[in-house]
Design an enzyme around this catalytic site. Structure first.
Site, PDB file in Angstrom:
ATOM      1  N   GLY A  28      18.640  -4.019 -14.253  1.00 53.02           N
ATOM      2  CA  GLY A  28      17.274  -4.298 -13.855  1.00 53.02           C
ATOM      3  C   GLY A  28      16.265  -3.885 -14.913  1.00 53.02           C
ATOM      4  O   GLY A  28      16.599  -3.690 -16.077  1.00 53.02           O
ATOM      5  N   HIS A  34      17.104  -9.584 -21.707  1.00 51.61           N
ATOM      6  CA  HIS A  34      17.920  -9.932 -20.550  1.00 51.61           C
ATOM      7  C   HIS A  34      17.783 -11.416 -20.206  1.00 51.61           C
ATOM      8  O   HIS A  34      18.774 -12.095 -19.927  1.00 51.61           O
ATOM      9  CB  HIS A  34      17.485  -9.118 -19.326  1.00 51.61           C
ATOM     10  CG  HIS A  34      17.733  -7.659 -19.412  1.00 51.61           C
ATOM     11  ND1 HIS A  34      16.722  -6.732 -19.493  1.00 51.61           N
ATOM     12  CD2 HIS A  34      18.888  -6.930 -19.420  1.00 51.61           C
ATOM     13  CE1 HIS A  34      17.224  -5.511 -19.533  1.00 51.61           C
ATOM     14  NE2 HIS A  34      18.533  -5.604 -19.505  1.00 51.61           N
ATOM     15  N   GLY A 149      25.069  -8.515 -24.192  1.00 46.91           N
ATOM     16  CA  GLY A 149      24.259  -8.527 -25.401  1.00 46.91           C
ATOM     17  C   GLY A 149      24.864  -7.700 -26.520  1.00 46.91           C
ATOM     18  O   GLY A 149      25.470  -6.649 -26.287  1.00 46.91           O
TER      19      GLY A 149
END
Length: 283
Positions: A28, A34, A149
């Site tokens: 989050g 993201h 990532g």
């Protein structure tokens, strides 16, 4: 966009959208990095799942689990705009209804160095939650794609090794690091930086670029000397570095002999004020 709080709810939502999932796990507090991973994942599966879960198992006792930013409404708005189909946002008691006494212990040669040295047990917590998330997301379909990532470079390597070792039917795809215009790698922890620290924060990526250039130069001094010099220079700028180092990409071990271009990565972790940042540069 559907929100699932429990594993049965997630599996029911996936059953209504048959096909192979593409999955992006997050904690989050989403930023553009993201969202770039979510957009990268969109065409890689039939249904796009993003998880939001702050995993207590990967935080050390003195780290920022309780204060880690939770930005639920903003996260959901960004995910829906990026084309996410299902948000899996379990509560801690949903994902760990009983104490998680079974853990995934990664290869210490890969997981107990660099981040694992300074954050003991971190990758055990990462592997355990990712294995559980993979089970929840890919159980019915028999597999799919997960996007991680490169900004968390060692984590990407550890997850890839775990998938290989357990023969999981998951294709792990790497997403490039997203950066601010000045070169700072986007990170949720950038929000902890003061205005002055934010201006300094790009010095970490600059130090890694300089280290990579020095290590690539003909007749370069020994790597250990270059790494020590890079750490000293960053410390002189007010940082407290944990490591700045050059490693082989495939196993994160020190290079053996003359390494071919395109096989190395410079990695660094350092604290600026109260904020610990990490970054890396492939070369």
């Amino acid at each position: 966009m559907i929100t699932a709080r429990t594993i049965p709810e997630l599996r029911a939502a996936l059953a209504a959208r048959p096909g192979r999932p593409a999955f992006v796990p997050t904690m989050g507090n989403l930023h553009d990095g993201h969202i770039a991973l979510v957009r990268q994942a969109r065409p890689l599966g039939d249904v796009l799942v993003t998880s939001i879960f702050v995993n207590r198992l990967q935080f050390l006792p003195h780290e920022d689990f309780d204060s880690y930013p939770r930005t639920w409404d903003a996260d959901c708005a960004r995910l829906e705009a990026a084309g996410c189909d299902i948000v899996f946002a379990p509560r801690e008691t949903d994902l760990y209804p009983a104490p998680q006494t079974f853990r995934i212990q990664p290869d210490p040669q890969l997981a107990d160095i660099l981040e694992g040295h300074f954050r003991p047990g971190f990758f055990t917590g990462v592997c355990t939650v990712v294995m559980k998330l993979f089970s929840a997301v890919f159980f019915a379909s028999g597999g799919g794609t997960a996007v991680f990532g490169k900004k968390d470079y060692q984590q990407l390597m550890v997850i890839r090794r775990m998938v290989e070792q357990f023969a999981l039917p998951v294709q792990v795809v790497a997403g490039e690091t997203e950066r601010a215009t000045d070169g700072l790698a986007l990170s949720s922890r950038n929000g902890y930086l003061s205005t002055g620290e934010r201006g300094q924060a790009v010095q970490l990526s600059q130090a890694l670029r300089a280290l990579a250039q020095a290590a690539s130069a003909p007749g370069a001094p020994p790597l250990a000397a270059l790494e020590q010099q890079a750490m000293q220079q960053l410390a002189q700028q007010g940082w407290a570095p944990d490591y700045l180092t050059v490693r082989q990409r495939h196993d994160l071990q020190p290079p053996q002999g003359d390494a071919a271009p395109g096989t190395l990565v410079a990695l660094g972790a350092a604290r600026l004020g109260g904020t610990r940042l990490i970054d890396n540069l492939e070369f």
